[in-house]
Write an enzyme that holds these catalytic residues in place. Sequence first.
Site, PDB file in Angstrom:
ATOM      1  CD  GLU A  40      82.202  17.535  23.048  1.00  0.00           C
ATOM      2  OE1 GLU A  40      82.359  17.379  21.811  1.00  0.00           O
ATOM      3  OE2 GLU A  40      83.075  17.273  23.858  1.00  0.00           O
TER       4      GLU A  40
ATOM      5  CE  LYS B 117      86.157  20.989  25.505  1.00  0.00           C
ATOM      6  NZ  LYS B 117      85.168  20.239  26.295  1.00  0.00           N
TER       7      LYS B 117
ATOM      8  CE  LYS C 261      83.593  14.435  13.561  1.00  0.00           C
ATOM      9  NZ  LYS C 261      82.641  15.051  14.506  1.00  0.00           N
TER      10      LYS C 261
ATOM     11  NE  ARG D 161      85.803  14.268  30.516  1.00  0.00           N
ATOM     12  CZ  ARG D 161      85.714  14.312  29.208  1.00  0.00           C
ATOM     13  NH1 ARG D 161      85.272  13.251  28.539  1.00  0.00           N
ATOM     14  NH2 ARG D 161      86.033  15.395  28.521  1.00  0.00           N
TER      15      ARG D 161
ATOM     16  N   GLY E 273      86.449  13.456  21.220  1.00  0.00           N
ATOM     17  CA  GLY E 273      87.336  14.492  21.735  1.00  0.00           C
ATOM     18  C   GLY E 273      88.376  14.918  20.705  1.00  0.00           C
TER      19      GLY E 273
ATOM     20  CD  GLU F 129      82.969  13.688  21.054  1.00  0.00           C
ATOM     21  OE1 GLU F 129      83.747  13.460  21.982  1.00  0.00           O
ATOM     22  OE2 GLU F 129      83.289  13.526  19.866  1.00  0.00           O
TER      23      GLU F 129
HETATM   24  C1  MV4 Z   1      83.599  18.306  13.942  1.00  0.00           C
HETATM   25  C2  MV4 Z   1      83.938  19.615  13.547  1.00  0.00           C
HETATM   26  C3  MV4 Z   1      83.465  20.062  12.323  1.00  0.00           C
HETATM   27  N1  MV4 Z   1      82.692  19.265  11.540  1.00  0.00           N
HETATM   28  N2  MV4 Z   1      82.829  17.561  13.131  1.00  0.00           N
HETATM   29  C4  MV4 Z   1      86.280  18.181  17.882  1.00  0.00           C
HETATM   30  C5  MV4 Z   1      86.091  17.486  19.154  1.00  0.00           C
HETATM   31  C6  MV4 Z   1      85.045  16.466  18.943  1.00  0.00           C
HETATM   32  N3  MV4 Z   1      84.064  16.537  19.963  1.00  0.00           N
HETATM   33  C7  MV4 Z   1      84.470  16.765  17.592  1.00  0.00           C
HETATM   34  N4  MV4 Z   1      85.140  17.919  17.099  1.00  0.00           N
HETATM   35  C8  MV4 Z   1      84.763  18.523  15.958  1.00  0.00           C
HETATM   36  N5  MV4 Z   1      83.999  17.797  15.112  1.00  0.00           N
HETATM   37  C9  MV4 Z   1      82.394  18.027  11.969  1.00  0.00           C
HETATM   38  N6  MV4 Z   1      81.631  17.255  11.187  1.00  0.00           N
HETATM   39  C10 MV4 Z   1      84.694  20.383  14.425  1.00  0.00           C
HETATM   40  C11 MV4 Z   1      85.121  19.839  15.627  1.00  0.00           C
HETATM   41  C12 MV4 Z   1      85.843  20.717  16.496  1.00  0.00           C
HETATM   42  C13 MV4 Z   1      87.093  21.264  16.149  1.00  0.00           C
HETATM   43  C14 MV4 Z   1      87.721  20.993  14.935  1.00  0.00           C
HETATM   44  C15 MV4 Z   1      88.933  21.548  14.603  1.00  0.00           C
HETATM   45  C16 MV4 Z   1      89.549  22.426  15.485  1.00  0.00           C
HETATM   46  C17 MV4 Z   1      88.970  22.722  16.678  1.00  0.00           C
HETATM   47  C18 MV4 Z   1      87.728  22.154  17.028  1.00  0.00           C
HETATM   48  C19 MV4 Z   1      87.138  22.455  18.242  1.00  0.00           C
HETATM   49  C20 MV4 Z   1      85.945  21.902  18.575  1.00  0.00           C
HETATM   50  C21 MV4 Z   1      85.299  21.034  17.702  1.00  0.00           C
END
Ligand code: MV4
Length: 457
Positions: free
Chosen positions: A285, A248, A169, A302, A175, A298
Amino acid sequence: MFKKVLIANRGEIAVRVIRACRELGVRTVAVYSEADRDSLHVQLADEQVCIGPHQPARSYLNIPAVISAAEVTNADAIHPGAGFLAENAQFAEACEDCRITFVGPSAENIRTMGDKVDARKAVVKSGVPLVPSSSSTRRRSRRNVQEVIETEEEALAIARDIGYPVMIKAAAGGGGRGMRAAHNDVSLVALFRTTRAEAEAAFGKPDVYIEKLIQHAKHIEFQVLADHHGNVVHLGERDCSIQRKHQKLVEETPSLLDDKCRDEMARHVIRATRSIGYRSVGTIEFLVEDDGSHYFLEMNTRIQVEHTITEMVTGLDLVKWQLRVAAGDELEFDQRDIRGRGHAIECRVNAEDPAQGFAPSPGTLTQYRVPGGPGIRVDSHAYLGYAVSPFYDSLLGKLCAYGDTRDEAIARMRRGLDEYVVEGVHTTIPFHRRVMDDPAFVAGNVHTDFLETSASV
Ligand code: MV4
């Protein structure tokens, strides 16, 4: 309370903020781009200032243009809405420098939460569980969150330590932007390089970190509200698992978490909010696995698009409270006074074609009729004859349904979707109909991989 608030945004959220200001007796200033002359937020505000051409960088993201508009209209506060400048620490600082109240948290909070590595460091101190990462491996002490990963060798060692699959990341992402899954050494090295390069290009900062990839989890976010007098409350959580490419599409509250898990998360949320000295509305979140394991992802600093469903179950007007706490008012209730009642679901009605991979579908609304009746709320800037612009996000309106039970909320949502008539553009309404009839959704069995794994939507 403020005398005059400038709303530095457009579309549905600008309309939402203007409505809150109107009810508080606060005058409003709309800013708009040349493409938005006919927008509803421009019509509903008391004053309007054109701040530039359609390109966001030259209007809604143009800090000097927005600040100048506030100065010439004598606005005492700026509400940034959601998106554009809402999580821009430099903008919050510019407002402070000009003695205009930024309706949101401090620039420092925005900056910390904007860097996802700093955000992890900030919340881990209050005991919030993080996604297992380099910091929880044996090479680091427990509470010492892994710094940014500098080299391929370091990335490899850390990924092997955590165990594949892992997520790379960008620290400046969030997001869902600037993140990638790696399943083995070969893809890790390649993705480490590309994620860094892209982060540098997109955010001007190449820093990346590595977490364990959490699969088959729910995406749950807690709503918090804090004032300048030391009061912090949470307003329950929303399940936002149904997303497509990190947009979303459906949200609901409460989630189907068990009470023990919810209470534990709520305690973490309150402690984290308090410990960083946060004073506004915000959202924390998490990813939550079926066994109740949960991990901080995270914090969003807002008001979020989906705040509406939290309003429906708590009976609180979140945008009014956001304005009131920014003006220095003290919360008139504490945690014990907040009791969620019933169930609420939001469907985002976007001008997109679900049959064409959700391609944007700009155009003029030749028919437009919104649903109503018991338990239905539609927040929208659309009207008959409105031209949906190709230059901005495609949100047309938020259809929200409330019920005493989840089943009643779903039934009302189905009815609302059937009543909603939009012609002239494609919309996500047919997609939402399929979700509301999907057996996994109806059973509450949805995770972030729902749209990839469901055969029926
Ligand atoms: C992740 C994850 C799985 N493992 N991190 C997506 C939005 C941001 N806030 C962080 N997100 C994610 N982080 C780890 N280590 C899954 C998500 C995730 C997501 C990933 C793929 C498809 C849809 C998703 C929806 C929400 C969060």
